[in-house]
Design a protein around this motif. Structure first.
Motif, mmCIF file in Angstrom:
data_model
loop_
_atom_site.group_PDB
_atom_site.id
_atom_site.type_symbol
_atom_site.label_atom_id
_atom_site.label_comp_id
_atom_site.label_asym_id
_atom_site.label_seq_id
_atom_site.Cartn_x
_atom_site.Cartn_y
_atom_site.Cartn_z
ATOM 1 N N THR A 39 -39.710 -25.018 17.590
ATOM 2 C CA THR A 39 -39.449 -25.300 19.005
ATOM 3 C C THR A 39 -40.746 -25.421 19.790
ATOM 4 N N LEU A 42 -42.135 -28.676 19.180
ATOM 5 C CA LEU A 42 -41.323 -29.683 19.851
ATOM 6 C C LEU A 42 -41.750 -29.832 21.310
ATOM 7 N N ILE A 43 -41.998 -28.695 21.969
ATOM 8 C CA ILE A 43 -42.430 -28.769 23.370
ATOM 9 C C ILE A 43 -43.773 -29.489 23.465
ATOM 10 N N ALA A 46 -43.132 -33.160 22.927
ATOM 11 C CA ALA A 46 -42.373 -33.746 24.030
ATOM 12 C C ALA A 46 -43.222 -33.853 25.288
ATOM 13 N N GLY A 47 -44.173 -32.907 25.451
ATOM 14 C CA GLY A 47 -45.043 -32.960 26.617
ATOM 15 C C GLY A 47 -46.036 -34.101 26.558
ATOM 16 N N LEU C 173 -34.795 -23.351 24.652
ATOM 17 C CA LEU C 173 -36.198 -23.718 24.775
ATOM 18 C C LEU C 173 -36.420 -25.170 24.362
ATOM 19 N N ALA C 174 -35.749 -25.593 23.280
ATOM 20 C CA ALA C 174 -35.892 -26.977 22.838
ATOM 21 C C ALA C 174 -35.382 -27.919 23.930
ATOM 22 N N GLY C 177 -38.003 -28.213 26.566
ATOM 23 C CA GLY C 177 -39.118 -29.050 26.125
ATOM 24 C C GLY C 177 -38.791 -30.529 26.255
ATOM 25 N N LEU C 178 -37.601 -30.906 25.781
ATOM 26 C CA LEU C 178 -37.223 -32.320 25.840
ATOM 27 C C LEU C 178 -37.097 -32.789 27.281
ATOM 28 N N TYR C 180 -38.562 -31.562 29.917
ATOM 29 C CA TYR C 180 -39.870 -31.665 30.550
ATOM 30 C C TYR C 180 -40.594 -32.916 30.073
ATOM 31 N N GLY C 181 -40.480 -33.180 28.780
ATOM 32 C CA GLY C 181 -41.133 -34.371 28.254
ATOM 33 C C GLY C 181 -40.620 -35.632 28.920
ATOM 34 N N LEU C 186 -39.849 -29.012 35.992
ATOM 35 C CA LEU C 186 -38.992 -27.918 35.544
ATOM 36 C C LEU C 186 -38.179 -27.362 36.692
#
Lengths: 114, 137, 497
Positions: A39, A42-43, A46-47, C173-174, C177-178, C180-181, C186
């Motif tokens: 995870t 992944l962040i 994705a960022g 959390l995942a 993340g997605l 935010y991406g 947020l």
């Protein structure tokens, strides 16, 4: 790079799920750790992966071509939380082993019904 | 562990580990480092000491109980939020003052540093509590 | 505006005071109780203020909305804060005698307040990552509470509880993340603003599903509920009552917040899904409860069944539906905690939670029967208790929205709930006691006070249903009007870019 990391994340998740489904509590905890690392990656992906200086690093590069610091901050927070949870999980595992004498989760549910 | 080498190393290394942890903690302002990592390092020094001797010995060396560290840390973090209140700024606003100390020069001190000190102490205390408990069993 | 951060700071201060007086075990409950009472006063004050002046916002650290962490209290949050502190007070009183000394002297009260800090934080935050952090604060405290004492049974329950809740955190959390991406923000209000005009997008939908799974696990919704009955009966009853009242509701709160504020596209997909899942949750929960003989297990399965009603309210997605969900949540937090507390009293009086080995309580302690009847019939939905109106509002909202199937299911499940409650009544109170009595000691007053208090609240919510419903409707109306939330957080400048 994104593709490579995506594959790595996928492998980590797969390994995590596999370990979570095992009967041993040690592997269960390892599975949770794999999950949390996947995870975090992944962040990061994705960022947005940009090859650049970290923000606020020097004076000249304040605005030019800097990476987004927020995903890293998020990951840092997540790592700290994950760290606390790992400590707790290890303590739990230890107590569990001490009081039941087994690390096999299946034996335990049978014991519960008896 | 009854190795003399390890014991000697542990007792000699402890002050340096603590010093390093303080440096890393203060450095954490503008560069990598900070209260969390500093607290971990400080805890690591004592854990090494406890490995070489035992937990009672390490707690004696620590002088205060890990619980006191946690309390001090939580209180410090809480107190760090108060100055912003009195100056009328929103909650958690960073308030800064710069102090000139002899020999060291001008240093900037403020509520974020105080908050980080709270983190440092709390992490130190929590880590020692958990690890000492696990080692004693 | 420090007062906005107080729901979090007050438990923190209580923890500090509790730890400072760690050696004085006798003081611990009283410090904890004082903290809880202050929290009750604070949350009532906040609720009155929000009801009069609208949404309250605090930008921590002076960082304006999309950048910093924002704390927001709107009608829904303030209702939840009041309910949390009511539970906090009753659990604090109940724990004085119900939790043994060994646990009390091993961080029981600091952990209870840690849990309250997490729950309050989750209710007041306006930032999705901050919500995750509060979830973790709440979870860590609950992990310690569920394992505190270290009995073998507790540890086996804890392994399941810990594992599934951690997996759910990872989903959460995942999702963050997605999201935010994709959006680069947020802040909940900012997210709502960005989504309001845009088409649905594959990444947004992915994260919406991830959030749904995460909150479903936390809330113990139909396909994800197995951890709850496997773990809730293992810790001391005061801890179970605290968990039953608050933990699953935080999941529901987040779900309602997310799916009314910013995941508002694709309603054709989400709302039928909520209705289906709500229906399944109700039916499965109530049917599995019927086959149990341990009071705590029956009540645990009923938590699941009643979560279904709240999901149903979200699925109906009208003001009446959401107001019904909020009212039902308020009723359920109070009545559910109360039934667990009464179960603790039954255990004190008879020495067992097993319905097969107890009985004759009505003859022995008729007042205990009355104390049980109020929350139990409240849960089953007998007028004039609060559960009746909760179900009435939801079902009538369902009918007026044209959702007949789910409304009939809700009606039928109400009957089955009554069946379970009558079963406990018959077995524990009515039938003659099997074997000879061995425990007849007096029940401590501190365990009876909170039960009476919560029972009176259940009655009051039923009798004064109109003002309560008005509060719920105001909260629901502001939930279904995200523009007011966005305006409060971001200021008017951002509304028309």
């Amino acid at each position: 790079m994104e593709t490579l990391l995506a594959i790595v994340i996928g492998i980590l998740y797969a390994a995590g799920v596999y370990l979570l489904l095992r009967r041993s509590i040690v592997k269960l905890i390892l599975g949770i750790l794999f999950f949390s690392h996947a995870t975090n990656l992944l962040i990061l992906v994705a960022g947005g992966l940009v090859r650049a200086l970290p923000q606020f690093a020097g004076d000249a590069s304040l605005t030019v071509n800097s990476t987004d610091p927020l995903p890293q901050a998020l990951i840092l927070t997540a790592i700290v939380i994950g760290f606390g949870i790992t400590a707790f999980a290890l303590a739990l595992m230890y107590r569990f082993y001490k009081s039941t004498g087994t690390e096999d989760l299946d034996e335990l549910t049978e014991g519960e019904h008896k | 562990m009854k190795s003399h080498i390890v014991r000697l190393a542990a007792s000699k290394l402890l002050p340096f580990t603590l010093l390093l942890s303080v440096i890393v903690f203060y450095r954490g302002h503008n560069e990598p480092g900070g209260g969390f990592i500093g607290g971990l390092m400080a805890a690591a020094g004592f854990v090494f000491y406890a490995l070489a001797f035992d937990t009672q010995e390490a707690e004696k060396k620590l002088r205060v109980s890990p619980l006191t560290l946690i309390i001090a840390g939580l209180s410090t973090a809480f107190i760090s939020t108060l100055p912003a209140l009195f100056s009328g700024n929103p909650f958690f606003t960073g308030e800064w003052i710069s102090v000139t100390l002899p020999f060291i020069g001008k240093i900037k001190a403020g509520t974020p540093l105080l908050f980080d000190l709270g983190v440092y102490l709390t992490v130190w205390g929590v880590m020692l509590t958990i690890i000492f408990n696990l080692m004693e069993e | 505006m420090i007062v906005l951060a107080m729901p979090v700071l007050l438990p923190l201060m209580t923890i500090i005071f509790l730890l400072l007086n760690f050696r004085q075990r006798a003081w611990q409950p009283w410090i904890g109780l004082t903290g809880a009472l202050l929290q009750l006063a604070l949350s009532v004050l906040l609720a009155v203020h929000v009801n009069r002046n609208g949404i309250m916002v605090l930008h921590t650290g002076g960082w304006e909305a999309p950048v910093g962490i924002t704390l927001v209290i709107d009608g829904f949050s303030s209702v939840m804060l009041v309910l949390t502190s009511i539970i906090a007070v009753s659990i604090s009183i109940y724990s004085i005698d119900a939790v043994d000394r060994q646990r009390q002297s091993f961080f029981y009260f600091p952990m209870v307040h840690g849990l309250l800090m997490g729950v309050n934080g989750a209710f007041i935050t306006g930032d999705i990552f901050n919500l995750y952090v509060w979830f973790e604060v709440m979870l860590m405290s609950s992990f310690v509470l569920i394992t505190l004492g270290g009995e073998k049974k507790q540890l086996t329950g804890a392994v399941k509880y810990v594992t599934l809740n951690l997996v759910s955190s990872m989903f959460f959390l995942a999702g963050i993340g997605l999201l935010y991406g994709k959006t680069g923000t947020l802040n909940m209000a900012d997210l709502a603003l960005r989504f309001s005009g845009s088409e649905s997008n594959i990444l947004i939908n992915t994260s919406a599903v991830l959030f749904f799974v995460a909150f479903s696990i936390k809330a113990a919704v139909f396909p994800f509920f197995f951890w709850l009955p496997a773990s809730y009966h293992t810790p001391p009853i005061a801890v179970t009552a605290l968990f039953a009242g608050l933990l699953t509701k935080v999941g529901i709160y987040s779900m309602i917040r997310f799916y009314t504020l910013f995941f508002v596209q694709n309603q054709l997909f989400w709302h039928p899904l909520f209705l289906w899942i709500g229906g399944f949750t109700m039916v499965i929960g109530v049917l599995t409860a019927a086959s149990q003989y341990d009071i705590r297990k029956i009540l645990s399965f009923h938590i699941i069944s009643q979560i279904g009603y709240m999901i149903m309210g979200l699925g109906i997605y009208t003001v009446a539906g959401i107001a019904g969900a909020i009212f039902y949540m308020a009723h359920n937090i109070i009545a559910k905690t109360n039934t667990f507390l009464v179960a603790g009293l039954i255990n004190r009086a008879t020495g067992s939670y097993d319905l097969k080995s107890i009985g004759g309580l009505y003859k022995m302690r008729p007042w205990l029967a009355i104390l049980f009847i109020i929350p139990a019939f409240g849960l089953a939905g007998i007028p004039p208790l609060s559960g009746f109106f909760g179900k009435l509002i939801l079902i009538s909202a369902g009918f007026s929205a044209g959702e007949y199937v789910i409304s009939f299911i809700a009606l039928a499940v109400g009957l089955f709930t009554l069946f379970s409650m009558v079963k406990i009544w018959n077995e524990a109170f009515w039938k003659p006691a099997p074997g000879e009595r061995n425990k007849t000691d007096r029940l401590p007053v501190s365990m009876i006070i909170p039960v009476v208090m919560l029972g009176l609240l259940t009655l009051l919510m039923g009798l004064a249903v109109k003002p309560m419903l008005e509060i719920a409707e105001n909260a629901a109306a502001s939930l279904l009007d995200p523009a007011s939330y966005i305006r409060a957080v971001l200021g008017t400048a951002h509304i028309n870019p």
